[in-house]
Design a protein around this motif. Sequence first.
Motif, mmCIF file in Angstrom:
data_model
loop_
_atom_site.group_PDB
_atom_site.id
_atom_site.type_symbol
_atom_site.label_atom_id
_atom_site.label_comp_id
_atom_site.label_asym_id
_atom_site.label_seq_id
_atom_site.Cartn_x
_atom_site.Cartn_y
_atom_site.Cartn_z
ATOM 1 N N ARG A 11 0.828 -1.202 0.000
ATOM 2 C CA ARG A 11 0.000 0.000 0.000
ATOM 3 C C ARG A 11 0.871 1.264 0.000
ATOM 4 N NH1 ARG A 11 -2.366 1.340 6.060
ATOM 5 N NH2 ARG A 11 -0.354 1.798 6.992
ATOM 6 N N LEU A 32 1.442 -10.165 13.163
ATOM 7 C CA LEU A 32 1.882 -10.120 11.773
ATOM 8 C C LEU A 32 2.498 -11.465 11.445
ATOM 9 C CD1 LEU A 32 2.661 -8.661 9.096
ATOM 10 C CD2 LEU A 32 4.780 -7.975 10.250
ATOM 11 N N ASN A 54 0.780 -2.329 10.362
ATOM 12 C CA ASN A 54 -0.438 -2.543 11.131
ATOM 13 C C ASN A 54 -1.589 -3.107 10.311
ATOM 14 O OD1 ASN A 54 0.870 -1.570 13.376
ATOM 15 N ND2 ASN A 54 -0.801 -0.237 14.006
ATOM 16 N N HIS A 55 -1.692 -2.717 9.037
ATOM 17 C CA HIS A 55 -2.794 -3.185 8.202
ATOM 18 C C HIS A 55 -2.679 -4.667 7.866
ATOM 19 C CE1 HIS A 55 0.471 -2.282 5.479
ATOM 20 N NE2 HIS A 55 -0.129 -2.912 4.500
ATOM 21 N N LEU A 56 -1.540 -5.274 8.191
ATOM 22 C CA LEU A 56 -1.331 -6.683 7.884
ATOM 23 C C LEU A 56 -1.608 -7.595 9.075
ATOM 24 C CD1 LEU A 56 2.034 -6.342 5.911
ATOM 25 C CD2 LEU A 56 -0.244 -6.675 4.933
ATOM 26 N N LYS A 57 -1.899 -7.018 10.240
ATOM 27 C CA LYS A 57 -2.100 -7.838 11.440
ATOM 28 C C LYS A 57 -3.380 -8.665 11.349
ATOM 29 C CE LYS A 57 -1.825 -4.572 14.593
ATOM 30 N NZ LYS A 57 -1.721 -3.935 15.924
ATOM 31 N N HIS A 58 -3.343 -9.829 12.014
ATOM 32 C CA HIS A 58 -4.503 -10.708 12.103
ATOM 33 C C HIS A 58 -4.764 -11.043 13.574
ATOM 34 C CE1 HIS A 58 -4.825 -11.523 7.760
ATOM 35 N NE2 HIS A 58 -3.500 -11.513 7.754
ATOM 36 N N GLY A 70 4.412 0.459 6.204
ATOM 37 C CA GLY A 70 3.773 0.142 7.471
ATOM 38 C C GLY A 70 3.409 -1.326 7.593
ATOM 39 N N HIS A 73 0.901 -0.159 17.849
ATOM 40 C CA HIS A 73 1.602 0.037 16.579
ATOM 41 C C HIS A 73 2.749 -0.956 16.433
ATOM 42 C CE1 HIS A 73 3.285 2.197 13.174
ATOM 43 N NE2 HIS A 73 4.453 2.210 13.778
ATOM 44 N N THR A 102 -7.595 -10.738 17.175
ATOM 45 C CA THR A 102 -8.294 -9.712 17.944
ATOM 46 C C THR A 102 -7.649 -9.455 19.305
ATOM 47 O OG1 THR A 102 -9.824 -11.429 18.700
ATOM 48 C CG2 THR A 102 -10.512 -10.081 16.807
ATOM 49 N N GLN A 112 2.966 -9.466 0.043
ATOM 50 C CA GLN A 112 3.064 -8.141 -0.561
ATOM 51 C C GLN A 112 4.056 -8.150 -1.723
ATOM 52 O OE1 GLN A 112 3.036 -4.847 2.745
ATOM 53 N NE2 GLN A 112 4.320 -6.530 3.429
#
Length: 402
Positions: free
Chosen positions: A42, A161, A150-154, A148, A110, A156, A169
Amino acid sequence: MPASPMICMPSSIVAESLSQSCAPAFKGSMSTNTLLGGEIARGLGGESRVKWPLRRSSDLFELRYGKALVASSRRPGRVPVFGTNGQTGTHDTPLFAGPGVIIGRKGAGHLGVHWTDEDYWVIDTAYSLVPDADIDLKYAYYLLKYVGLNHLKHGTSNPSLTREAFGAQYFPVPPIDEQVLIAETLSAIDDKIDANSRTVAQALTLARALFESSLAQGTRTAQVGAVSEFHNRRRVPLSRREREQRPGAVPYYGATGVFGYVDEALFDEILVLVGEDGSVVREDGGPMLQYIWGKAWINNHAHAITGLIVSTELLFLALDRADIRPIMTGAVQAKVSMGNLKSVGLRLPVGKALDVLELALAPVFSLYRSRINESAQLRKTRDALLPELLSGRLRVSIQESA
């Protein structure tokens, strides 16, 4: 002749469209159909805007697990210990040889990307990044820091990561020589920012030393209310939703710092902010202080004051050494009311020592402000350059210096 990097770029890097006229597009970008089992990282403007060949992350990098090292097991030493959010302490033995790039692996906060020049230890909440032979390590650092994690974390409860998510990616891969030049260009900006940070710290240390020296020549005690002017009536609180509805570049200040940015300023002057409620006191008993200047919006969690018969800078230094614990109220949430703050006694120099101090502080704080302003502009320049250099829309070439 020594060679130096030159950025080939349009006249304005902040234009909406950064067209590239001084270098042809690099041939070899992968088509959409070739991005099998993944997607372009991204923030790079989409595949059509990337001029470098795209390669899958799993082919470029190995993520090596860290090893748990609880605080009680660490021995005195100078080896930095890194976790998901950066350095967490030191140890006497490294786990990896430096230089290195450490990336966060798990945690609700983060996930950081950190650089170290030294041998280092990584605990089990982070990875050590090992690039392929044709990837420059510093280039990889800037690439991942920009994209970055954070958008790749899985997950709850304790999101993580995974190697699989990271490896899916696709990253732009310029020739190794250009990777080095890109990294050197960005590093030069960061080096200047670091130098400015050291100058800022030294300026503040000098200001405090000048203040203490002046006190040694005689003092008087004055209440805060007698030497300052409060501007609290100009403050306006905004909810998070209200701030989101009016985005802008004006910092929105609270008790301990900047909590967002808005489109309008309520203040445009040099001010001292003193925490009013919430986090209002430091461990040493001093108030939570901020020395700010320029356009600002301030909420009702910080008193906004200026010097009245002393400079705002001298007021800041005097407040910095005050103990506000006796005037704090609130059982659940600590509070420093305006009335109580006005009653705090400040030690101030007297006579000629006061005049000499005021003259000495002016250039010191001017340097302090100028270096912070310069670093802010450098960060904007770096952040504007990052996606353009990483994608190949801007090129770095070698220019022979005279």
